[in-house]
Write an enzyme that holds these catalytic residues in place. Sequence first.
Site, PDB file in Angstrom:
ATOM      1  N   SER A  65       0.894  -1.339   0.116  1.00 37.62           N
ATOM      2  CA  SER A  65       0.091   0.028   0.125  1.00 37.62           C
ATOM      3  C   SER A  65       0.845   1.205   0.133  1.00 37.62           C
ATOM      4  O   SER A  65       1.968   1.284   0.548  1.00 37.62           O
ATOM      5  CB  SER A  65      -1.011  -0.194   1.208  1.00 37.62           C
ATOM      6  OG  SER A  65      -1.653  -1.140   1.156  1.00 37.62           O
TER       7      SER A  65
HETATM    8  N1  SAM Z   1      -0.293  -4.548   4.081  1.00 32.88           N
HETATM    9  C1  SAM Z   1       0.677  -5.358   2.919  1.00 32.88           C
HETATM   10  C2  SAM Z   1       1.485  -4.537   2.756  1.00 32.88           C
HETATM   11  O1  SAM Z   1       2.200  -3.516   3.678  1.00 32.88           O
HETATM   12  O2  SAM Z   1       2.503  -4.736   1.769  1.00 32.88           O
HETATM   13  C3  SAM Z   1      -0.443  -4.785   1.752  1.00 32.88           C
HETATM   14  C4  SAM Z   1      -1.263  -5.750   1.601  1.00 32.88           C
HETATM   15  S1  SAM Z   1      -2.167  -6.062  -0.011  1.00 32.88           S
HETATM   16  C5  SAM Z   1      -2.611  -4.481  -0.227  1.00 32.88           C
HETATM   17  C6  SAM Z   1      -3.463  -7.099   0.465  1.00 32.88           C
HETATM   18  C7  SAM Z   1      -3.233  -8.455   0.772  1.00 32.88           C
HETATM   19  O3  SAM Z   1      -4.220  -9.289   1.243  1.00 32.88           O
HETATM   20  C8  SAM Z   1      -2.701  -9.383  -0.188  1.00 32.88           C
HETATM   21  O4  SAM Z   1      -1.320  -9.786  -0.153  1.00 32.88           O
HETATM   22  C9  SAM Z   1      -3.621 -10.372  -0.295  1.00 32.88           C
HETATM   23  O5  SAM Z   1      -3.067 -11.545  -0.930  1.00 32.88           O
HETATM   24  C10 SAM Z   1      -4.145 -10.615   0.955  1.00 32.88           C
HETATM   25  N2  SAM Z   1      -5.349 -11.212   1.081  1.00 32.88           N
HETATM   26  C11 SAM Z   1      -6.513 -11.184   0.587  1.00 32.88           C
HETATM   27  N3  SAM Z   1      -7.666 -11.902   0.809  1.00 32.88           N
HETATM   28  C12 SAM Z   1      -7.044 -12.520   2.143  1.00 32.88           C
HETATM   29  C13 SAM Z   1      -7.656 -13.372   3.061  1.00 32.88           C
HETATM   30  N4  SAM Z   1      -8.669 -13.867   2.869  1.00 32.88           N
HETATM   31  N5  SAM Z   1      -6.550 -13.673   4.080  1.00 32.88           N
HETATM   32  C14 SAM Z   1      -5.462 -13.474   4.108  1.00 32.88           C
HETATM   33  N6  SAM Z   1      -4.880 -12.526   3.200  1.00 32.88           N
HETATM   34  C15 SAM Z   1      -5.537 -12.116   2.113  1.00 32.88           C
END
Ligand code: SAM
Length: 219
Positions: A65
């Site tokens: 993000s």
């Molecule tokens: N906070 C992260 C960073 O600093 O890099 C960015 C996160 S990214 C915007 C969203 C993440 O949520 C992705 O890596 C995606 O694979 C994960 N995601 C989506 N659905 C999920 C779920 N049900 N459980 C765990 N992770 C999930």
Amino acid sequence: MDREHRFEEERSRMVETQLLPRGITDESVLLAMKKVPRHRFVPADLMEFAYEDRPLPIGEGQTISQPYIVALMTQCLELKEDESVLEIGSGSGYQTAILAELARQVYTVERIEELRNRSSEILNTLGYVNVNLKAGDGSEGWPEFAPYDGIMVTAGSPEIPEVLAEQVNEGGRLVIPVGGYYSQELAVMHKIHGNLERKNVCGCVFVPLIGKYGWERGK
Ligand code: SAM
């Protein structure tokens, strides 16, 4: 000037130009954003863009993000140093590191195993010992270590999963992007007398939360 020193200067500039003018005022959040080496969490060929005012791709169709959103969500969580926090969506592990600077214990769940492994390696290399990572469906939370003083969801959810609300401590906070598949509202909830009181902070755009209590699958 060596590379690490140059990145350190870019981090200070990021805080001064992207965070302070937009209302990030929590000193502990600003210190963490100044300290954590964001460039270590992005793919090698994108390192030079690590401190720019935007999200970046991290592989597997996912993103790290924008720094401002990381700081804003962290500020909304109002963490104290003796508290525990659950993050859903570890992604690159950058937000995890910011949380680990502020809380006693961080639990983080990532759906994609490859990303979990990568972030685990970086967090270990940087010496974060207060982080527990797991690969799996974070829309179900992580009941084993609940309740948490804070829960942060870093992917967009169609609604607020009841199961997550249940895992927030009395007096605790839940920060979650809620709404459509392509854009959401950033909601901050406080648990008061067992009920979650909601405040919308701003519009936002997150990749979807995919799982049992999120979206069914990628569109
Ligand atoms: N906070 C992260 C960073 O600093 O890099 C960015 C996160 S990214 C915007 C969203 C993440 O949520 C992705 O890596 C995606 O694979 C994960 N995601 C989506 N659905 C999920 C779920 N049900 N459980 C765990 N992770 C999930």
